[in-house]
Design a protein around this motif. Structure first.
Motif, PDB file in Angstrom:
ATOM      1  N   THR A  80      42.393   8.850   8.940  1.00 29.14           N
ATOM      2  CA  THR A  80      42.410   7.805   9.968  1.00 29.14           C
ATOM      3  C   THR A  80      42.346   8.429  11.360  1.00 29.14           C
ATOM      4  N   THR A  81      41.337   9.251  11.559  1.00 30.63           N
ATOM      5  CA  THR A  81      41.143   9.919  12.843  1.00 30.63           C
ATOM      6  C   THR A  81      40.996   8.902  13.969  1.00 30.63           C
ATOM      7  N   LEU A  82      40.356   7.766  13.692  1.00 32.17           N
ATOM      8  CA  LEU A  82      40.184   6.702  14.682  1.00 32.17           C
ATOM      9  C   LEU A  82      41.438   5.867  14.869  1.00 32.17           C
ATOM     10  N   GLY A  83      42.484   6.172  14.132  1.00 35.70           N
ATOM     11  CA  GLY A  83      43.619   5.283  14.043  1.00 35.70           C
ATOM     12  C   GLY A  83      43.380   4.267  12.936  1.00 35.70           C
ATOM     13  N   ASN A  84      44.465   3.707  12.448  1.00 35.51           N
ATOM     14  CA  ASN A  84      44.332   2.727  11.365  1.00 35.51           C
ATOM     15  C   ASN A  84      43.761   1.413  11.883  1.00 35.51           C
ATOM     16  N   ALA A  85      42.888   0.808  11.101  1.00 40.46           N
ATOM     17  CA  ALA A  85      42.379  -0.536  11.392  1.00 40.46           C
ATOM     18  C   ALA A  85      41.747  -0.631  12.775  1.00 40.46           C
ATOM     19  N   HIS A  86      40.896   0.324  13.094  1.00 43.82           N
ATOM     20  CA  HIS A  86      40.155   0.259  14.361  1.00 43.82           C
ATOM     21  C   HIS A  86      39.385  -1.063  14.401  1.00 43.82           C
ATOM     22  N   PRO A  87      39.433  -1.782  15.521  1.00 42.52           N
ATOM     23  CA  PRO A  87      38.822  -3.117  15.565  1.00 42.52           C
ATOM     24  C   PRO A  87      37.357  -3.144  15.145  1.00 42.52           C
ATOM     25  N   LYS A  88      36.568  -2.156  15.561  1.00 41.58           N
ATOM     26  CA  LYS A  88      35.156  -2.142  15.175  1.00 41.58           C
ATOM     27  C   LYS A  88      34.999  -1.944  13.666  1.00 41.58           C
ATOM     28  N   VAL A  89      35.841  -1.110  13.102  1.00 40.80           N
ATOM     29  CA  VAL A  89      35.775  -0.873  11.661  1.00 40.80           C
ATOM     30  C   VAL A  89      36.206  -2.116  10.893  1.00 40.80           C
ATOM     31  N   VAL A  90      37.284  -2.739  11.347  1.00 41.58           N
ATOM     32  CA  VAL A  90      37.757  -3.966  10.698  1.00 41.58           C
ATOM     33  C   VAL A  90      36.675  -5.042  10.712  1.00 41.58           C
ATOM     34  N   ALA A  91      36.053  -5.247  11.865  1.00 43.86           N
ATOM     35  CA  ALA A  91      35.021  -6.280  11.980  1.00 43.86           C
ATOM     36  C   ALA A  91      33.825  -5.970  11.085  1.00 43.86           C
ATOM     37  N   ALA A  92      33.438  -4.704  11.034  1.00 47.55           N
ATOM     38  CA  ALA A  92      32.290  -4.323  10.204  1.00 47.55           C
ATOM     39  C   ALA A  92      32.588  -4.524   8.724  1.00 47.55           C
ATOM     40  N   ILE A  93      33.796  -4.172   8.308  1.00 48.27           N
ATOM     41  CA  ILE A  93      34.191  -4.366   6.910  1.00 48.27           C
ATOM     42  C   ILE A  93      34.154  -5.842   6.556  1.00 48.27           C
ATOM     43  N   ALA A  94      34.741  -6.675   7.414  1.00 46.76           N
ATOM     44  CA  ALA A  94      34.796  -8.116   7.127  1.00 46.76           C
ATOM     45  C   ALA A  94      33.398  -8.719   7.049  1.00 46.76           C
ATOM     46  N   ALA A  95      32.535  -8.334   7.976  1.00 47.62           N
ATOM     47  CA  ALA A  95      31.186  -8.895   7.975  1.00 47.62           C
ATOM     48  C   ALA A  95      30.413  -8.491   6.730  1.00 47.62           C
ATOM     49  N   GLN A  96      30.513  -7.222   6.342  1.00 53.60           N
ATOM     50  CA  GLN A  96      29.783  -6.775   5.165  1.00 53.60           C
ATOM     51  C   GLN A  96      30.349  -7.387   3.886  1.00 53.60           C
ATOM     52  N   ALA A  97      31.687  -7.484   3.797  1.00 50.34           N
ATOM     53  CA  ALA A  97      32.299  -8.071   2.599  1.00 50.34           C
ATOM     54  C   ALA A  97      31.874  -9.519   2.418  1.00 50.34           C
ATOM     55  N   ALA A  98      31.647 -10.214   3.531  1.00 52.27           N
ATOM     56  CA  ALA A  98      31.197 -11.604   3.435  1.00 52.27           C
ATOM     57  C   ALA A  98      29.757 -11.701   2.942  1.00 52.27           C
ATOM     58  N   GLN A  99      28.965 -10.647   3.129  1.00 51.15           N
ATOM     59  CA  GLN A  99      27.574 -10.635   2.666  1.00 51.15           C
ATOM     60  C   GLN A  99      27.485 -10.240   1.196  1.00 51.15           C
ATOM     61  N   PHE A 100      27.953  -9.035   0.875  1.00 47.50           N
ATOM     62  CA  PHE A 100      28.076  -8.582  -0.519  1.00 47.50           C
ATOM     63  C   PHE A 100      28.879  -7.296  -0.522  1.00 47.50           C
ATOM     64  N   THR A 101      29.642  -7.108  -1.583  1.00 47.22           N
ATOM     65  CA  THR A 101      30.492  -5.927  -1.675  1.00 47.22           C
ATOM     66  C   THR A 101      29.858  -4.815  -2.496  1.00 47.22           C
ATOM     67  N   HIS A 102      28.837  -5.127  -3.279  1.00 47.06           N
ATOM     68  CA  HIS A 102      28.261  -4.098  -4.155  1.00 47.06           C
ATOM     69  C   HIS A 102      26.955  -4.614  -4.757  1.00 47.06           C
ATOM     70  N   THR A 103      25.992  -3.718  -4.844  1.00 45.63           N
ATOM     71  CA  THR A 103      24.835  -3.969  -5.711  1.00 45.63           C
ATOM     72  C   THR A 103      24.516  -2.730  -6.538  1.00 45.63           C
ATOM     73  N   CYS A 104      25.068  -1.588  -6.128  1.00 46.87           N
ATOM     74  CA  CYS A 104      24.731  -0.247  -6.586  1.00 46.87           C
ATOM     75  C   CYS A 104      23.409   0.162  -5.954  1.00 46.87           C
ATOM     76  N   PHE A 105      23.475   1.125  -5.051  1.00 46.75           N
ATOM     77  CA  PHE A 105      22.291   1.540  -4.299  1.00 46.75           C
ATOM     78  C   PHE A 105      21.181   2.020  -5.223  1.00 46.75           C
ATOM     79  N   MET A 106      21.544   2.572  -6.376  1.00 46.26           N
ATOM     80  CA  MET A 106      20.533   3.047  -7.325  1.00 46.26           C
ATOM     81  C   MET A 106      19.811   1.890  -8.023  1.00 46.26           C
ATOM     82  N   ILE A 107      20.371   0.695  -7.939  1.00 47.90           N
ATOM     83  CA  ILE A 107      19.737  -0.497  -8.531  1.00 47.90           C
ATOM     84  C   ILE A 107      19.013  -1.290  -7.456  1.00 47.90           C
ATOM     85  N   SER A 108      19.756  -1.723  -6.456  1.00 48.46           N
ATOM     86  CA  SER A 108      19.175  -2.532  -5.373  1.00 48.46           C
ATOM     87  C   SER A 108      19.586  -1.929  -4.038  1.00 48.46           C
ATOM     88  N   PRO A 109      18.717  -1.110  -3.425  1.00 49.16           N
ATOM     89  CA  PRO A 109      19.082  -0.445  -2.170  1.00 49.16           C
ATOM     90  C   PRO A 109      19.357  -1.435  -1.040  1.00 49.16           C
TER      91      PRO A 109
END
Length: 451
Positions: A80-109
């Motif tokens: 946690t070099t940036l500190g825990n729960a850096h606002p930019k990281v939190v926002a990026a995680i939330a936005a991506q999780a709302a789109q999809f959490t996994h497809t497997c890059f080797m299946i669907s990049p």
């Protein structure tokens, strides 16, 4: 960009007061309940350093379930070099999780994986054409770097160094030097792994050129350059004791590798991503690795790792030869892109240098008054002090453990390391305030004085 003591720290919602606070002993009753559940449910081999139940963290503090607020000088082992729960990281995680959490890059990049690879290709040392592959952990990155080097060279032997730590998988345990707790009872280990002596200025007294000559002689005589696929080294060793090699050691090893067709791999898992005041510690020594293994600080606390290097080496494995189900998970990739943006736009490299100056000043001052501190070393927010007998320089693991226990009991998270267990390392998040850092060091100094 020094941070004031009462600077509120965003957690993507609430804020944490930036001060040490003890309302119970460590551990408190609620933490004790969780630790009892842990003992009943979690394998005994999974230990812990600080006996608390963490419920929040940010800036320079970790808060437990009993309301204690501890100064964080460990960053989850440089994660946690940036500190825990850096606002930019939190926002990026939330936005991506709302789109999809996994497809497997080797299946669907997906674009996030490619964007992280592009960023790593741009940021790692060297102006040649590069490629990257993403994985989940530092050990996976190291293991895949070895695979790639073996495929490229057609050779099998790999050299690691004394005091090295490269992971806990079978191959990386073989690369790791220290037996307890990492290797004991877990063998046999992978074949064709050899060990060379590390430059350790405090203990060997050699110049960089002398230490390199010693290591090169061993590699030539005991292994043979024609059999050697890769040399892997941490530019600044982590678990081994934050050992900083003497000037000239790493460039000499790199030159020998280039002259003999050996792939030089820098394990930057702990020393990378701004920890030392530059993006990668290799830059401090003027070296350009063929391959760089990264993890820990890459994604603001999310599990992600990478191998980046020369295109001709990285492209050597056949299609399908690299990968993994979760490697380059889209949520982790989103976090990494946000973390990289923060490193590049928020003055965090400069902050690492500020922290390094503060740490070195305080630790060398402490060393001047206590001869049991044999060495102070490191760069940026990756500093350490080694404890030894003032007369014989014999490692003093008992003193190290006692100081760490006392500091933790007073609400300061510190980590020990070193082959001999006699080093306290300092890995504060770059978001810690000067005031908290000074207070944490005051408590460490008091713990040392009391022992």
């Amino acid at each position: 960009m020094s941070l004031g003591l009462d600077t509120p720290v965003s957690l993507g919602g609430p804020t944490l007061e930036q001060r040490r606070r003890l309302v119970t002993s460590i551990p408190g009753p609620r933490s004790e309940q969780l630790l009892a559940r842990k003992a009943a449910a979690v394998a005994a081999g999974v230990g812990h350093t600080v006996p608390i139940e963490a419920v929040a963290a940010g800036g320079g503090v970790v808060v437990d379930a009993d309301g204690n607020s501890l100064i964080d000088l460990g960053s989850g082992i440089a994660v946690t070099t940036l500190g825990n729960a850096h606002p930019k990281v939190v926002a990026a995680i939330a936005a991506q999780a709302a789109q999809f959490t996994h497809t497997c890059f080797m299946i669907s990049p997906y674009e996030g994986y490619v964007a992280v690879a592009e960023a790593l290709n741009r940021l790692t040392p060297g102006d040649f054409e590069k490629r990257s592959a993403l994985f989940n952990s530092g050990a996976e990155a190291v293991e895949n770097a070895v695979k790639i080097a073996r495929k490229f060279t057609g050779r099998q032997a790999v050299v690691a160094f004394d005091h090295a730590y490269h992971g806990r998988t079978n191959l990386t345990m073989g690369l790791t030097a220290k037996s307890m707790p990492y290797k004991s009872g877990f063998g046999p280990f992978a074949a064709e792994i050899y060990r060379a002596p590390m430059s350790y200025p405090y203990r060997d007294g050699l110049t960089g050129a002398e230490a390199a000559s010693r290591a090169i002689s061993l590699m030539e005589k005991q292994i043979g350059a024609d059999n050697l696929a890769a040399v892997i080294i941490e530019p600044i060793q982590g678990e081994g004791g934050f050992i900083v090699p003497a000037d000239g050691f790493l460039p000499a090893i790199v030159d020998w590798c280039r002259a003999n067709g050996v792939v030089f791999v820098a394990d930057e898992v702990q020393s990378g991503f701004g920890r030392t005041g530059v993006m990668f510690a290799s830059e401090l020594f003027g070296i350009v690795p063929d391959l760089v293994a990264t993890a820990k600080g890459i994604a603001g606390g999310m599990p992600l790792a990478g191998v980046t290097g020369r295109a001709e080496i990285m492209d050597a494995p056949h299609t399908g030869g690299l990968g993994g189900t979760y490697g380059g998970n889209p949520v982790a990739c989103a976090a990494a892109l946000a973390a990289i943006e923060a490193f590049e736009t928020e003055g965090l490299l400069e902050r690492a240098l500020e922290i390094g100056t503060l740490l070195r000043s305080r630790l060398t001052e402490l060393q001047a008054s206590d001869p049991r501190i044999g060495d102070v070393r490191g760069h940026g927010a990756m500093m350490a002090m080694e404890f030894a007998d003032p007369v014989t320089q014999a490692p003093d693991a008992a003193l190290t453990a006692a100081v760490a226990r006392a500091a933790i009991a007073e609400g300061v998270i510190v980590l020990t390391c070193g082959t001999y267990g006699n080093v306290i390392r300092f890995l504060p998040p770059l978001t810690i305030s000067d005031e908290l850092l000074h207070e944490g060091l005051d408590i460490v100094a008091a713990a040392l004085a009391a022992n």
